[in-house]
Design a protein around this motif. Structure first.
Motif, short mmCIF file in Angstrom:
data_model
loop_
_atom_site.label_atom_id
_atom_site.label_comp_id
_atom_site.label_asym_id
_atom_site.label_seq_id
_atom_site.Cartn_x
_atom_site.Cartn_y
_atom_site.Cartn_z
N ARG A 47 -37.39 43.91 -12.74
CA ARG A 47 -36.51 44.07 -11.57
C ARG A 47 -36.47 42.79 -10.75
O ARG A 47 -35.41 42.33 -10.33
CB ARG A 47 -37.03 45.25 -10.73
CG ARG A 47 -36.11 45.72 -9.67
CD ARG A 47 -36.56 47.02 -9.02
NE ARG A 47 -37.94 47.01 -8.55
CZ ARG A 47 -38.93 47.69 -9.09
NH1 ARG A 47 -38.72 48.46 -10.13
NH2 ARG A 47 -40.15 47.63 -8.60
N ASN A 48 -37.62 42.18 -10.54
CA ASN A 48 -37.68 40.93 -9.78
C ASN A 48 -36.97 39.80 -10.52
O ASN A 48 -36.32 38.96 -9.89
CB ASN A 48 -39.13 40.54 -9.51
CG ASN A 48 -39.78 41.45 -8.49
OD1 ASN A 48 -39.11 42.08 -7.69
ND2 ASN A 48 -41.10 41.51 -8.52
N ALA A 49 -37.09 39.75 -11.83
CA ALA A 49 -36.43 38.71 -12.62
C ALA A 49 -34.92 38.77 -12.42
O ALA A 49 -34.27 37.74 -12.20
CB ALA A 49 -36.77 38.86 -14.10
N LEU A 50 -34.37 39.96 -12.47
CA LEU A 50 -32.93 40.11 -12.27
C LEU A 50 -32.54 39.84 -10.83
O LEU A 50 -31.56 39.14 -10.55
CB LEU A 50 -32.48 41.51 -12.70
CG LEU A 50 -32.57 41.80 -14.19
CD1 LEU A 50 -32.25 43.26 -14.47
CD2 LEU A 50 -31.64 40.89 -14.98
N SER A 51 -33.28 40.38 -9.90
CA SER A 51 -32.97 40.18 -8.48
C SER A 51 -33.02 38.72 -8.08
O SER A 51 -32.19 38.25 -7.32
CB SER A 51 -33.94 40.99 -7.61
OG SER A 51 -33.76 42.36 -7.82
N ASN A 52 -33.99 37.99 -8.62
CA ASN A 52 -34.12 36.56 -8.31
C ASN A 52 -32.95 35.75 -8.84
O ASN A 52 -32.72 34.63 -8.39
CB ASN A 52 -35.43 36.01 -8.86
CG ASN A 52 -36.64 36.52 -8.12
OD1 ASN A 52 -36.53 36.99 -6.99
ND2 ASN A 52 -37.79 36.47 -8.75
N HIS A 53 -32.21 36.30 -9.79
CA HIS A 53 -31.03 35.63 -10.33
C HIS A 53 -29.73 36.26 -9.83
O HIS A 53 -28.66 36.03 -10.37
CB HIS A 53 -31.08 35.63 -11.87
CG HIS A 53 -32.05 34.64 -12.40
ND1 HIS A 53 -33.39 34.92 -12.54
CD2 HIS A 53 -31.89 33.35 -12.79
CE1 HIS A 53 -34.01 33.85 -13.00
NE2 HIS A 53 -33.12 32.88 -13.15
N GLY A 54 -29.85 37.08 -8.79
CA GLY A 54 -28.67 37.66 -8.16
C GLY A 54 -28.01 38.79 -8.93
O GLY A 54 -26.88 39.17 -8.65
N HIS A 73 -38.08 35.00 -16.72
CA HIS A 73 -39.51 35.31 -16.60
C HIS A 73 -39.69 36.69 -15.98
O HIS A 73 -39.20 36.96 -14.89
CB HIS A 73 -40.21 34.26 -15.74
CG HIS A 73 -41.65 34.54 -15.54
ND1 HIS A 73 -42.57 34.37 -16.54
CD2 HIS A 73 -42.33 35.02 -14.49
CE1 HIS A 73 -43.76 34.71 -16.10
NE2 HIS A 73 -43.65 35.11 -14.85
N GLY A 74 -40.34 37.58 -16.71
CA GLY A 74 -40.58 38.93 -16.23
C GLY A 74 -39.77 39.99 -16.95
O GLY A 74 -40.06 41.17 -16.84
N LEU A 75 -38.74 39.57 -17.66
CA LEU A 75 -37.90 40.53 -18.37
C LEU A 75 -38.17 40.40 -19.87
O LEU A 75 -38.05 39.32 -20.43
CB LEU A 75 -36.42 40.25 -18.08
CG LEU A 75 -35.51 41.43 -18.36
CD1 LEU A 75 -34.46 41.51 -17.29
CD2 LEU A 75 -34.88 41.34 -19.70
N GLY A 76 -38.55 41.51 -20.49
CA GLY A 76 -38.89 41.47 -21.91
C GLY A 76 -38.09 42.45 -22.73
O GLY A 76 -37.17 43.11 -22.24
N LYS A 77 -38.45 42.54 -23.98
CA LYS A 77 -37.73 43.38 -24.94
C LYS A 77 -37.74 44.86 -24.56
O LYS A 77 -36.80 45.58 -24.88
CB LYS A 77 -38.32 43.22 -26.34
CG LYS A 77 -38.08 41.85 -26.93
CD LYS A 77 -38.71 41.75 -28.30
CE LYS A 77 -38.49 40.36 -28.89
NZ LYS A 77 -39.10 40.22 -30.21
N ALA A 78 -38.76 45.32 -23.88
CA ALA A 78 -38.85 46.73 -23.51
C ALA A 78 -37.76 47.13 -22.51
O ALA A 78 -37.36 48.29 -22.44
CB ALA A 78 -40.22 47.04 -22.92
N SER A 79 -37.26 46.17 -21.75
CA SER A 79 -36.22 46.45 -20.75
C SER A 79 -34.82 46.53 -21.35
O SER A 79 -33.93 47.15 -20.76
CB SER A 79 -36.23 45.36 -19.68
OG SER A 79 -37.47 45.31 -19.04
#
Length: 94
Positions: A47-54, A73-79
């Motif tokens: 969630r933070n990885a996406l939020s940090n990129h708007g 960074h923070g977003l992996g295959k499970a997402s």
């Protein structure tokens, strides 16, 4: 080998124990979690990885490729299955 947990306090005054040097307060992270929407489906790091990129809307998410998402960074295959499902429900895709 077990790591020793140290007691910490965040800037908001929450006390918590951590065994790593990660400064993130788990209590603050729980408070930030949205109640609904596609971001609510994800783990805090994703969630933070996406939020940090708007990326706060599915339309913005659809502009990314799988390769680009996995670079965050923070977003992996499970997402990816969760994100793909949320996009499909809106008629969008990665």
């Amino acid at each position: 080998m077990t790591r020793i947990k140290t007691k910490r306090t965040c800037s908001k005054g929450h006390s918590f124990y951590k065994s790593t040097d990660c400064p993130t307060c788990p209590i603050c992270e729980k408070e930030k979690k949205p109640e609904d929407g596609f971001l609510a489906l994800l783990s805090s790091p994703a969630r933070n990885a996406l939020s940090n990129h708007g990326v706060d809307q599915l339309e913005k998410l659809a502009q990314y490729s799988v390769k680009d998402l996995l670079k965050l960074h923070g977003l992996g295959k499970a997402s990816l299955p969760l994100l793909s499902q949320a996009l499909m429900e809106k008629g969008l895709k990665i």
